[in-house]
Design a protein around this motif. Structure first.
Motif, PDB file in Angstrom:
ATOM      1  N   SER A  18      -6.907  -1.133   0.395  1.00 18.38           N
ATOM      2  CA  SER A  18      -7.243  -0.165   1.484  1.00 18.38           C
ATOM      3  C   SER A  18      -8.248  -1.020   2.685  1.00 18.38           C
ATOM      4  CB  SER A  18      -8.138   0.665   0.982  1.00 18.38           C
ATOM      5  OG  SER A  18      -7.423   1.582   0.195  1.00 18.38           O
ATOM      6  N   THR A  58      -7.183  -0.822  -5.782  1.00 14.30           N
ATOM      7  CA  THR A  58      -6.691   0.001  -4.516  1.00 14.30           C
ATOM      8  C   THR A  58      -7.718  -0.094  -3.341  1.00 14.30           C
ATOM      9  OG1 THR A  58      -8.038   1.764  -5.507  1.00 14.30           O
ATOM     10  CG2 THR A  58      -5.779   1.648  -5.836  1.00 14.30           C
ATOM     11  N   SER A 117      -5.783  -3.140   4.565  1.00 13.06           N
ATOM     12  CA  SER A 117      -5.204  -2.420   5.436  1.00 13.06           C
ATOM     13  C   SER A 117      -5.499  -2.017   6.786  1.00 13.06           C
ATOM     14  CB  SER A 117      -4.563  -1.043   4.733  1.00 13.06           C
ATOM     15  OG  SER A 117      -3.546  -0.090   5.698  1.00 13.06           O
ATOM     16  N   GLY A 175       0.898   4.433  -2.473  1.00 14.73           N
ATOM     17  CA  GLY A 175       0.776   5.634  -2.198  1.00 14.73           C
ATOM     18  C   GLY A 175       1.832   6.651  -2.335  1.00 14.73           C
ATOM     19  N   ILE A 228       0.654  -1.225   0.069  1.00 15.92           N
ATOM     20  CA  ILE A 228       0.083   0.183  -0.051  1.00 15.92           C
ATOM     21  C   ILE A 228       0.831   1.404   0.016  1.00 15.92           C
ATOM     22  CG2 ILE A 228      -1.731   1.235   1.279  1.00 15.92           C
ATOM     23  CD1 ILE A 228      -2.778  -1.460   2.397  1.00 15.92           C
ATOM     24  N   LEU A 268      -4.782   4.912   1.019  1.00 13.23           N
ATOM     25  CA  LEU A 268      -6.326   4.730   1.554  1.00 13.23           C
ATOM     26  C   LEU A 268      -7.079   5.694   0.882  1.00 13.23           C
ATOM     27  CD1 LEU A 268      -5.602   4.165   5.241  1.00 13.23           C
ATOM     28  CD2 LEU A 268      -6.186   2.539   3.590  1.00 13.23           C
TER      29      LEU A 268
END
Length: 410
Positions: A396, A392, A399, A201, A197, A353
């Motif tokens: 997210s 994504t 995560s 990001g 992630i 995120l």
């Protein structure tokens, strides 16, 4: 040199923005902790960046508006418009505040090796004076409005840093079979999800989607320049991705753990520069940090301007208020003694995120035929966009599961 800078397009500036201290740190740590196994994640991140940034550039060039302004002008439902703009403003302000803390911490991390005694105690609070200094420098350049010259000068240092890592990647003599395996065989090691992630990001930066749509209006005239804008996007972001891959390869060659300073990151350049690596990494991180520390607050201010329909430019009071807020939050989080590495990693995870929210709005905007006419997304681009958003979203959710110990996807 003047001719070189005159040819720099928005794509190059977007690439320079994501090759900041967060990229250097996260990619190095990905290589140190997981070897070559995370290279595939960076490849997919670069592809996703190209797809989304091309959409943003096309939207800005054809409509002459930024993404935030398009959302404000084209969403008809008052309730949905309020929700959409509130989500965008909150996401960008929160995301950029986290990203700004990472930028300032990265710049301070670079100088920390050269100026080790940078902590001062005020009562029970320990402050990092280097973070405050970088914040003040960014404030001066933004407030005066003459930041372009210094930004271009610092891009030279970032390019120098990038070339160093590309050369160092070869000089570390990696096992190229393992490199190819890492590039094309997806694998998520244990405890590696947050790193995936973070890599997303650090490459697909949400605020760059807003910034790119605004920058193309300054560089080119209209849709007749779309071919040049696309070429600029494809070439610049691909080269930026190669640099990120090189940094991961360098990190995989570092025979140590527990990296928490620029001295540790410098180990990736030792095959090329020896002890001089400390200076190369320090100046490169500082350059990347101060450049991004200027860009992130500006992007947030442009988003707020587009969402609320504010008039005036860089020197208007409302515009200044937004970038001051983002800059101040970045300085506070960076200077109160938190680990620079952890702040930078948090910033990249926060961006990962927030990305699905922004990508959904962008995909909606570039499918509005009434504003883009024949320049709306082709079916294959829509498919890629949907796949990127789904990927994504899954990352997210996973995560959040890790952070809050949930089981949302079973």
């Amino acid at each position: 040199m003047k001719r070189f800078f005159s040819q720099i397009g928005p794509g190059t500036l977007v690439a320079a923005a994501f090759i900041g201290p967060g990229t250097v740190t996260v990619c190095t740590l990905a290589g140190v902790e997981f070897g070559f196994t995370m290279l595939w994640a960076m490849v997919l991140s670069v592809i996703a960046t190209i797809v989304l940034q091309e959409m943003a550039a096309r939207l800005g060039l054809v409509t002459g508006k930024g993404l935030a302004q398009v959302l404000r002008d084209e969403i008809n439902s008052p309730a949905f418009k309020f929700i959409a703009l509130a989500l965008v403003v909150s996401a960008i302000l929160v995301g950029n505040a986290a990203y700004e803390a990472g930028n300032i911490s990265g710049g301070a991390l670079g100088l920390q090796t050269l100026i080790p005694n940078s902590q001062v105690d005020i009562g029970s609070i320990r402050l990092n004076t280097l973070s405050i200094t970088i914040g003040l420098l960014a404030f001066v350049f933004l407030f005066v409005g003459r930041y372009k010259l210094i930004e271009r000068s610092l891009v030279v240092l970032v390019i120098f840093m990038s070339l160093s890592f590309l050369l160092a990647a070869f000089l570390t003599e990696p096992a190229w079979i393992e490199v190819l395996k890492g590039l094309f065989v997806p694998s998520v090691p244990k405890e590696g999800l947050l790193t995936v992630i973070a890599l997303v990001g650090t490459t697909v930066v949400p605020y760059n989607l807003f910034l790119h749509a605004s920058l193309v209006k300054e560089k080119w005239r209209d849709e007749r320049d779309l071919k040049a804008a696309r070429r600029d996007t494809y070439v610049s972001i691909t080269l930026g991705g190669l640099v990120s891959l090189a940094i991961i390869i360098c990190g995989a060659g570092i025979q140590q753990s527990g990296i928490s300073s620029a001295a540790g990151l410098a180990a990736g350049l030792k095959p090329l520069y020896g002890e001089l690596a400390k200076w190369v990494v320090s100046l490169g991180l500082f350059a990347a940090g101060i450049t991004s520390a200027i860009t992130a607050p500006l992007a947030a201010a442009y988003v707020a301007k587009g969402c609320f329909g504010w008039q005036g430019g860089l020197k208007s009071n409302t515009f200044r208020l937004i970038w001051m807020l983002v800059l101040l939050m970045g300085v506070i989080f960076s200077s109160i003694g938190w680990s620079p590495i952890e702040i930078i990693r948090f910033a990249q995870v926060a961006n990962g995120l927030l990305l699905p929210i922004i990508a959904i709005f962008l995909l909606w905007a570039v499918n509005q035929r009434k504003i883009l006419d024949s320049y709306v997304n082709k079916p294959v681009v829509n498919l890629l966009g949907v796949l990127i958003i789904l990927a994504t979203l899954i990352l997210s959710i996973r995560s959040l599961e890790r952070v809050f110990e949930l089981n949302l996807l079973g």
